[in-house]
Scaffold this motif. Structure first.
Motif, PDB file in Angstrom:
ATOM      1  N   ARG A 258       0.845  -1.184   0.000  1.00 11.77           N
ATOM      2  CA  ARG A 258       0.000   0.000   0.000  1.00 11.77           C
ATOM      3  C   ARG A 258       0.887   1.243   0.000  1.00 11.77           C
ATOM      4  O   ARG A 258       1.823   1.336   0.781  1.00 11.77           O
ATOM      5  CB  ARG A 258      -0.898  -0.013   1.252  1.00 11.77           C
ATOM      6  N   THR A 259       0.650   2.159  -0.903  1.00 18.68           N
ATOM      7  CA  THR A 259       1.387   3.428  -0.934  1.00 18.68           C
ATOM      8  C   THR A 259       0.359   4.555  -0.811  1.00 18.68           C
ATOM      9  O   THR A 259      -0.842   4.288  -0.773  1.00 18.68           O
ATOM     10  CB  THR A 259       2.146   3.610  -2.273  1.00 18.68           C
ATOM     11  N   ASN A 260       0.868   5.793  -0.778  1.00 20.16           N
ATOM     12  CA  ASN A 260      -0.056   6.940  -0.719  1.00 20.16           C
ATOM     13  C   ASN A 260      -0.987   6.977  -1.927  1.00 20.16           C
ATOM     14  O   ASN A 260      -2.074   7.535  -1.859  1.00 20.16           O
ATOM     15  CB  ASN A 260       0.740   8.246  -0.673  1.00 20.16           C
ATOM     16  N   GLU A 261      -0.520   6.411  -3.026  1.00 18.79           N
ATOM     17  CA  GLU A 261      -1.299   6.460  -4.272  1.00 18.79           C
ATOM     18  C   GLU A 261      -2.258   5.284  -4.397  1.00 18.79           C
ATOM     19  O   GLU A 261      -2.994   5.195  -5.372  1.00 18.79           O
ATOM     20  CB  GLU A 261      -0.371   6.427  -5.489  1.00 18.79           C
ATOM     21  N   GLY A 262      -2.202   4.338  -3.467  1.00 22.13           N
ATOM     22  CA  GLY A 262      -3.092   3.180  -3.561  1.00 22.13           C
ATOM     23  C   GLY A 262      -2.313   1.892  -3.370  1.00 22.13           C
ATOM     24  O   GLY A 262      -1.146   1.922  -2.977  1.00 22.13           O
TER      25      GLY A 262
ATOM     26  N   PHE B   1      -0.450  -1.330  -4.857  1.00 22.06           N
ATOM     27  CA  PHE B   1       0.203  -1.729  -6.099  1.00 22.06           C
ATOM     28  C   PHE B   1       0.883  -3.071  -5.925  1.00 22.06           C
ATOM     29  O   PHE B   1       1.410  -3.368  -4.849  1.00 22.06           O
ATOM     30  CB  PHE B   1       1.297  -0.725  -6.492  1.00 22.06           C
TER      31      PHE B   1
ATOM     32  N   LEU C 152       5.533  -1.481  -9.308  1.00 22.91           N
ATOM     33  CA  LEU C 152       6.383  -0.367  -8.834  1.00 22.91           C
ATOM     34  C   LEU C 152       7.807  -0.510  -9.360  1.00 22.91           C
ATOM     35  O   LEU C 152       8.426   0.465  -9.791  1.00 22.91           O
ATOM     36  CB  LEU C 152       6.383  -0.323  -7.300  1.00 22.91           C
TER      37      LEU C 152
ATOM     38  N   HIS D 214       7.946   0.243 -12.985  1.00 26.23           N
ATOM     39  CA  HIS D 214       7.920   1.705 -13.142  1.00 26.23           C
ATOM     40  C   HIS D 214       9.342   2.266 -13.024  1.00 26.23           C
ATOM     41  O   HIS D 214       9.780   3.060 -13.860  1.00 26.23           O
ATOM     42  CB  HIS D 214       6.998   2.294 -12.067  1.00 26.23           C
TER      43      HIS D 214
END
Ligand code: GLU
Length: 234
Positions: free
Chosen positions: A197-201, A203, A208, A211
């Motif tokens: 879980r990251t701040n963006e949702g 993944f 990641l 990316h």
């Protein structure tokens, strides 16, 4: 030195770049059995085994995205590509192909417990089968290249292009013979389907890392690191 500073090379540099992109910190450990990893009846050695057993979260190395491995672990997109090549010390100018080496009675060395050994032993291409018949495994590349450089034996080392080029630039008498035998890529391995879980949702870790790898390919970071660690010396 302590921690990650004990390690240097393309991979630690790439990890530092990934930290900048992803904000993830890595702590580097060396694989315990010094193997890349092969699986047999669900038992896996090396880095693949450590990932499978949860002893390491990521395997970042010259680790080949090999066909069987993708059934066991997840891989990122390749951060480097190449193929299996053959290296000989001070070759006679008439030795231009693998067939020439076989005709002249050369035997072959490769690292045991990795994808090159597996590739040669399972290939049905007749020249690969012939190589497999006179194949001896070594525990690491330094051992293999030392032997090839010091002994007068007719031996060739099988190594993937990046490894081959690295050693050929350290010892200018080592020459790559012929064309690569196959085509491989190196990816980062992790347990199947792991997510964070990251701040963006939420993944998949693979997404990641993809990316970060794509970013480093896109902005030439990987190319710059390649020219840093593979300078043209010969
Ligand atoms: N890249 C190989 C692997 O992932 C190791 C080196 C080799 O087998 O030539 O198993």
């Amino acid at each position: 030195m302590s921690g990650n500073d004990k390690f240097e090379g393309f991979i630690p540099d790439m990890m530092k770049e990934m930290t900048k992109i992803l904000g993830i910190e890595f702590s580097i450990n060396v694989v315990k059995d010094a193997r890349y990893g092969l699986c047999n009846n669900g038992n896996c050695t090396g880095m693949i085994g450590e990932i499978l057993r949860g002893e390491a979260e990521l395997a970042i190395a010259d680790l080949t995205v090999a066909p069987k491995r993708v059934l066991t672990v997840d891989f990122t997109q390749p951060f480097m590509t190449g193929g299996v090549t053959v290296l000989v010390n001070n070759p006679d100018p008439n030795l231009n192909t693998l067939e020439d080496l076989l005709e002249h009675g050369y035997s072959f060395l490769c690292v045991g417990g990795g994808s090159t050994e597996n590739f040669l032993k399972s290939s049905r291409v007749s020249i690969h089968e012939k190589i497999a018949n006179s194949l001896e495994t070594i525990t690491n590349f330094n051992e293999g290249f030392e032997r090839v450089l010091k002994s007068g034996e007719k031996i060739a080392v099988l190594a993937e292009l990046s490894t081959a080029k690295y050693h050929a630039s350290e010892h200018c008498s080592l020459k790559i013979i012929g064309e690569p035998l196959n085509s491989v890529g190196y990816g980062i391995a992790m347990a199947k389907g792991i997510a964070v879980r990251t701040n963006e949702g939420v993944f998949e870790v693979r997404t990641l890392l993809d990316h970060a790898i794509l970013q480093m390919r896109y902005d030439s970071t990987l190319e710059l690191l390649q020219s840093k660690w593979w300078p043209k010396k010969c």
